[in-house]
Every structure is written in C-alpha cells, then in structure tokens.
Design a protein around this motif. Structure first.
Motif, PDB file in Angstrom:
ATOM      1  N   ALA A  38       0.843  -1.184   0.000  1.00  0.00           N
ATOM      2  CA  ALA A  38       0.000   0.000   0.000  1.00  0.00           C
ATOM      3  C   ALA A  38       0.882   1.238   0.000  1.00  0.00           C
ATOM      4  O   ALA A  38       2.001   1.217   0.520  1.00  0.00           O
ATOM      5  CB  ALA A  38      -0.919   0.017   1.218  1.00  0.00           C
ATOM      6  N   ALA A  39       0.399   2.331  -0.608  1.00  0.00           N
ATOM      7  CA  ALA A  39       1.154   3.576  -0.660  1.00  0.00           C
ATOM      8  C   ALA A  39       0.206   4.750  -0.504  1.00  0.00           C
ATOM      9  O   ALA A  39      -0.875   4.788  -1.112  1.00  0.00           O
ATOM     10  CB  ALA A  39       1.906   3.691  -1.986  1.00  0.00           C
ATOM     11  N   TYR A  40       0.589   5.707   0.325  1.00  0.00           N
ATOM     12  CA  TYR A  40      -0.187   6.931   0.515  1.00  0.00           C
ATOM     13  C   TYR A  40       0.082   7.859  -0.657  1.00  0.00           C
ATOM     14  O   TYR A  40       1.236   8.102  -1.028  1.00  0.00           O
ATOM     15  CB  TYR A  40       0.216   7.595   1.832  1.00  0.00           C
ATOM     16  CG  TYR A  40      -0.473   8.911   2.109  1.00  0.00           C
ATOM     17  CD1 TYR A  40      -1.860   9.004   2.109  1.00  0.00           C
ATOM     18  CD2 TYR A  40       0.265  10.057   2.390  1.00  0.00           C
ATOM     19  CE1 TYR A  40      -2.490  10.203   2.373  1.00  0.00           C
ATOM     20  CE2 TYR A  40      -0.359  11.266   2.662  1.00  0.00           C
ATOM     21  CZ  TYR A  40      -1.734  11.337   2.650  1.00  0.00           C
ATOM     22  OH  TYR A  40      -2.361  12.524   2.914  1.00  0.00           O
ATOM     23  N   SER A  62     -10.057   5.410  -1.149  1.00  0.00           N
ATOM     24  CA  SER A  62     -10.182   6.828  -0.862  1.00  0.00           C
ATOM     25  C   SER A  62     -11.168   7.034   0.277  1.00  0.00           C
ATOM     26  O   SER A  62     -12.275   6.496   0.260  1.00  0.00           O
ATOM     27  CB  SER A  62     -10.669   7.576  -2.116  1.00  0.00           C
ATOM     28  OG  SER A  62     -10.793   8.951  -1.881  1.00  0.00           O
ATOM     29  N   LYS A 287      -8.223  11.342   1.752  1.00  0.00           N
ATOM     30  CA  LYS A 287      -6.943  10.652   1.860  1.00  0.00           C
ATOM     31  C   LYS A 287      -7.000   9.452   0.941  1.00  0.00           C
ATOM     32  O   LYS A 287      -7.980   8.695   0.948  1.00  0.00           O
ATOM     33  CB  LYS A 287      -6.679  10.233   3.302  1.00  0.00           C
ATOM     34  CG  LYS A 287      -6.324  11.410   4.199  1.00  0.00           C
ATOM     35  CD  LYS A 287      -5.774  10.962   5.535  1.00  0.00           C
ATOM     36  CE  LYS A 287      -5.264  12.165   6.323  1.00  0.00           C
ATOM     37  NZ  LYS A 287      -4.713  11.776   7.645  1.00  0.00           N
ATOM     38  N   ASN A 288      -5.963   9.310   0.138  1.00  0.00           N
ATOM     39  CA  ASN A 288      -5.971   8.317  -0.929  1.00  0.00           C
ATOM     40  C   ASN A 288      -4.786   7.362  -0.813  1.00  0.00           C
ATOM     41  O   ASN A 288      -3.663   7.784  -0.532  1.00  0.00           O
ATOM     42  CB  ASN A 288      -5.933   9.024  -2.286  1.00  0.00           C
ATOM     43  CG  ASN A 288      -7.148   9.885  -2.510  1.00  0.00           C
ATOM     44  OD1 ASN A 288      -8.200   9.398  -2.903  1.00  0.00           O
ATOM     45  ND2 ASN A 288      -7.023  11.181  -2.253  1.00  0.00           N
ATOM     46  N   PHE A 289      -5.089   6.094  -1.050  1.00  0.00           N
ATOM     47  CA  PHE A 289      -4.076   5.050  -0.956  1.00  0.00           C
ATOM     48  C   PHE A 289      -4.169   4.142  -2.174  1.00  0.00           C
ATOM     49  O   PHE A 289      -5.265   3.760  -2.601  1.00  0.00           O
ATOM     50  CB  PHE A 289      -4.285   4.197   0.300  1.00  0.00           C
ATOM     51  CG  PHE A 289      -4.281   4.959   1.589  1.00  0.00           C
ATOM     52  CD1 PHE A 289      -3.122   5.097   2.342  1.00  0.00           C
ATOM     53  CD2 PHE A 289      -5.444   5.551   2.068  1.00  0.00           C
ATOM     54  CE1 PHE A 289      -3.120   5.795   3.539  1.00  0.00           C
ATOM     55  CE2 PHE A 289      -5.453   6.268   3.261  1.00  0.00           C
ATOM     56  CZ  PHE A 289      -4.286   6.383   3.995  1.00  0.00           C
ATOM     57  N   VAL A 291      -3.571   0.449  -3.152  1.00  0.00           N
ATOM     58  CA  VAL A 291      -3.520  -0.749  -2.316  1.00  0.00           C
ATOM     59  C   VAL A 291      -3.565  -1.996  -3.177  1.00  0.00           C
ATOM     60  O   VAL A 291      -4.373  -2.094  -4.119  1.00  0.00           O
ATOM     61  CB  VAL A 291      -4.713  -0.777  -1.326  1.00  0.00           C
ATOM     62  CG1 VAL A 291      -4.625  -1.985  -0.415  1.00  0.00           C
ATOM     63  CG2 VAL A 291      -4.751   0.504  -0.495  1.00  0.00           C
ATOM     64  N   VAL A 308      -4.422   4.821   9.055  1.00  0.00           N
ATOM     65  CA  VAL A 308      -4.465   3.370   8.901  1.00  0.00           C
ATOM     66  C   VAL A 308      -4.136   2.698  10.233  1.00  0.00           C
ATOM     67  O   VAL A 308      -3.095   2.960  10.828  1.00  0.00           O
ATOM     68  CB  VAL A 308      -3.473   2.901   7.829  1.00  0.00           C
ATOM     69  CG1 VAL A 308      -3.522   1.378   7.677  1.00  0.00           C
ATOM     70  CG2 VAL A 308      -3.764   3.556   6.502  1.00  0.00           C
TER      71      VAL A 308
END
Length: 315
Positions: A38-40, A62, A287-289, A291, A308
């Motif tokens: 996962a990445a922010y 999101s 806030k978006n990731f 994943v 998270v």
C-alpha cells in the motif's frame, strides 16, 4: 512487530515494514513495481491513474476527512464599527448563490480525486453524518431569489471574495465566479492573496462578506470540534450562528454525554444551518491510498481519524 504477550486478540500480521519516501514519484514507482502492499498518495495524477486501473493488481482506496469546507457568507454587519449591512443578511441572496453554483460539476471536474463533493456539514466518516446536500443546481430558481433581493443581470450584485491564493482556491473561485455571473452576481477575485498579509487583516477587521472556510479547527473527531466554527463561542464571524435556537442546540450537544441524544441534537443543528442557508457545503479533502487488491480489508482499517490502523487488517 507483533507483541506475543499482548492480552487481547493478536494482529493478523507478524510485522509491518513502514517506509518513508522524500519523493512521491519514487513511492508510486515502488507501488507499480509491486514492492509495496500500500502507498499513501497525494498527487492527483497518481490518484487518477489508480482510479482508472493503471497499476496492475492495485486499486484506489479513498476516504473522506471529517471536516467540510464551505462557502462562508457573513450575515451580520460588516466593518470595524459593524455598521455596514452584509448583502448576505438577506436570505434570498444566500439562496441565489447556493442554487446558482453547480457544486457537483465543479468539484468533480477540478477535484481529480483529491477533493470530493460535500454532502453534509461533516464528512461521511463522522458518526453524526447526515446527507443534506449539495444544494440543487437551478439557475432559474437562483435568478428568482436574486430578483427578490433586488438584483439581476442588468443590475448585478457586486461582491469580493477574500481567500488565500493557492492553485486549488484560484481554480475553485474562477469556476464559482463563472456560475454566479450567469444570474447577476459579479464576484471580484482581487481579494485573493497571501493569507497572513492580505486576507487575515480583512478577516480580523470584519470586512469580509464571503470566503471559503473549514468548519473545524479543533482536534479530534468529536462533533463539537468538527462543528466548532459554528458554535456560540466561535471567533469566526463568517460561520458563527446567531439564531437562538441553533445556539441552544449547539450548547446542548456539547453538554450531553448520551450519544443517541447528541446524534439527534447535531442533526437538528446541521439541518437548521442548511435550511437557513448559513453555509454552502463545497468539498471535503480525501486521503488516498494505492492498495494491492489482495488486501480487501484495507478500507475497513481506516480508523475514525482517517489513519491506517494496521491491527484492523485481516488479509
């Protein structure tokens, strides 16, 4: 690392590897390469790529923040001596502005996944969330309200928007300006500038009739904090309610310790603000990731503060 002596249910994973990147491009590249689960993400290009499936075996998660940005309109007198009536003291002007703005189209087109259309005065993650908007886009209805206030395309209402000059605010203000002009509200954007030197002095001296404002500057996710700017103790003259019934509701909501009672109180409070057109909900930050699709529990692992919580991951 998982604590083997923890008294409760042990987390699903033995350990987590949290990596920090100075460049988001590098973080995104590692996600693309399959080096991250996962990445922010904050850049709209990467968020858009995730949303269209440009990264194999990954998807966009999101979540909306809990505090909503609104179009704030001063309803009380302006000026240091508070002797100049605000044009928004007339509810017809507030209604005209609310219904002439195509908020859904503006935010969807400009937001690029970073900003989402506001549908209430709090974000959808808040336990007091209630769908209240956006206001219906109806230019004809809006023109009728403006006419009732004594203005039209031939006799336009002249207003100045004061807000910090950022790329996002400028794009948003320009789109709002275009919609408002169609019915006879001319919005001057010369009030946009550096917040501390150009905007804040005007706000402090109570000379601002309209701006973009966030309803919360408090900590935590308690409704009293999320709606703090509307409360009777607020120093925000743009949002602070003056209606006695709304003041009573806010005060009772703050004092109550019963969650069910507070839910009803805050719903009535927000409904009152919307019914009286005291603020126009615009957008919420998200806030978006990115994943890995194998982690279907990731969305559920976003806690009430939009962080998270790895102990909530179950796959």
């Amino acid at each position: 690392v998982r604590n083997p002596y923890y008294w409760g249910t042990a987390p699903y994973y033995d350990e987590f590897d949290v990596r920090f990147y100075s460049q988001e491009s590098t973080r995104y590249a590692d996600l693309q390469a399959g080096n991250l689960d996962a990445a922010y993400l904050t850049e709209s290009t990467y968020i858009r790529n995730m949303n269209i499936g440009a990264v194999p075996d990954a998807s966009l998660v999101s979540v909306s923040e809990n505090s909503v940005y609104v179009f704030a309109m001063a309803t009380t007198p302006l000026g240091a001596a508070s002797d100049e009536p605000s044009p928004f003291a007339d509810i017809n002007v507030r209604k005209a502005l609310a219904h002439c703005l195509n908020v859904e189209s503006i935010i969807d087109n400009l937001g690029e996944g970073v900003y989402a259309v506001a549908t209430s005065l709090v974000g959808e993650n808040s336990w007091i969330y209630e769908e209240l908007g956006p206001y219906e886009y109806d230019p004809e209805l809006a023109a009728g309200y403006l006419a009732a206030a004594g203005y039209s395309v031939d006799n336009p209402l002249e207003l100045t928007l004061y807000v910090e000059s950022t790329a996002w605010n400028e794009a948003l203000a320009t789109a709002i300006q275009a919609d408002a002009a169609k019915i006879g509200i001319n919005i001057d954007l010369s009030g946009m500038g550096d917040f501390s030197t150009a905007v804040l002095p005007m706000l402090i001296s109570n000379q601002v009739a309209m701006t973009f404002s966030q309803a919360s500057n408090g900590s935590g996710n308690d409704p009293g904090n999320l709606l703090q700017q509307y409360g009777p103790e607020s120093n925000n003259t743009m949002l602070k309610v003056t209606d006695e019934h709304l003041i009573d509701l806010f005060t009772r909501g703050q004092a109550s310790t019963d969650r069910g009672e507070r839910l009803g109180i805050y719903h009535e409070f927000m409904e009152g603000i919307i019914d009286q057109y005291l603020a126009i909900p615009l957008y919420v930050s998200t806030k978006n990731f990115g994943v890995n699709t194998a982690h279907t529990s990731f969305a559920a692992a976003i806690d009430s503060s939009n962080q998270v919580d790895p102990t909530l991951l179950t796959d």
